[in-house]
Design an enzyme around this catalytic site. Structure first.
Site, PDB file in Angstrom:
ATOM      1  N   GLU A   1       0.873  -1.171   0.000  1.00 25.33           N
ATOM      2  CA  GLU A   1       0.000   0.000   0.000  1.00 25.33           C
ATOM      3  C   GLU A   1       0.906   1.215   0.000  1.00 25.33           C
ATOM      4  OE1 GLU A   1      -2.726   0.056   3.250  1.00 25.33           O
ATOM      5  OE2 GLU A   1      -3.505  -1.937   2.809  1.00 25.33           O
TER       6      GLU A   1
ATOM      7  N   ASP B   1      -5.865   8.332   9.746  1.00 23.43           N
ATOM      8  CA  ASP B   1      -4.531   7.935  10.202  1.00 23.43           C
ATOM      9  C   ASP B   1      -4.171   8.508  11.560  1.00 23.43           C
ATOM     10  OD1 ASP B   1      -3.667   6.375   7.921  1.00 23.43           O
ATOM     11  OD2 ASP B   1      -3.806   8.247   6.804  1.00 23.43           O
TER      12      ASP B   1
END
Length: 265
Positions: free
Chosen positions: A49, A60
């Protein structure tokens, strides 16, 4: 089938679990990003990724937020990332690459143009954490209308519940199971019902089921190993690279060891 689907089929045939990493593009620079992609292929990582830095990475935690910020400060942008992917492909690198990015980057580029550029550059999939299922119509249409387009990897979480069959109905590549509530990098603090949640996803999914968020070592997923088809490591992998000064051998050692331990019977 694209590279992701080919890789998943090969793993199934061998009876192996997938090891997937997340890395932020552009750290410590674009040349090193390309080197780390190639080193991971050598080490046996199954899918990468590749994080496209964004100013407001809402899904995140602090590690990836900081990495994203530093990469932007270094001048990383989507054009440079596309160029880097094209270059590693031209150098013979065949590891599946999935863009992890926020939808504003795609909208700003132009949805159709973005999908076409991904296809041209050799990007195999995309994960878009801020794009709910109900709002995926435009990107899905662009993917359908582009030959050999990347796959859209779907995210599900412990609160997806009855939505899971709908989300996964036409899903391709693999399903990304978020293992905890909140943001990335929470140090194996998995949701209290993570086992039953993963079992429910596995029961309806026609594609491999991957578990991510908070994973550091293969032992973290040992209790779920009979359910999932693979594990995704992000924040811990970024920390490891930073602490080693982005040393290629340290990356190779970690990826090779994790993959081996994940597949110990």
């Amino acid at each position: 089938m694209n590279r992701i689907e080919n890789a998943m089929a090969a793993l199934k045939e061998k009876g192996e679990k997938a090891f997937i990493t997340y890395m932020t593009a552009g750290l410590p620079d674009m040349e090193k990003t390309k080197e780390i992609i190639k080193v991971q292929e050598e080490a046996g990582t199954d899918v990468i990724e590749l994080g496209v830095p964004f100013s407001d990475p809402a899904a995140d935690g602090p590690v990836i937020q900081d990495a994203s910020y530093r990469s932007i400060q270094l001048g990383t942008n989507i054009h440079k990332i596309f160029k880097a992917v094209e270059e590693v492909r031209n150098e013979g690198c065949e590891i599946p690459i999935v863009f992890m990015l926020y939808y504003n980057t795609i909208l700003h580029y132009g949805v159709d143009a973005f999908v076409k550029k991904c296809t041209q550059a050799g990007v195999d999939g995309m994960i878009i954490p801020d794009l709910p299922f109900e709002e995926q119509g435009e990107i899905k249409e662009a993917l359908r209308n582009t030959p050999d387009a990347p796959v859209l990897v779907q995210l599900v979480s412990p609160v997806s519940k009855k939505r899971v069959p709908m989300i996964l109905e036409d899903a391709r590549g693999f399903v990304y199971c978020v293992s905890s509530m909140g943001v990335t990098g929470q140090a194996a603090d998995f949701h209290k019902n993570v086992i039953s949640y993963l079992e429910e996803v596995k029961a309806v999914s026609k594609i491999p089921v991957m578990m991510g968020f908070g994973i550091r070592t293969a032992s973290d997923v040992e209790p779920m190993k009979d359910i999932i088809d693979g594990a995704i490591v992000g924040s811990h992998f970024i920390r490891l690279m930073e602490e080693s000064g982005y040393d290629a051998e340290a990356v190779k050692e970690y990826c090779g060891s994790f993959k081996s331990e994940l597949n110990q019977k």
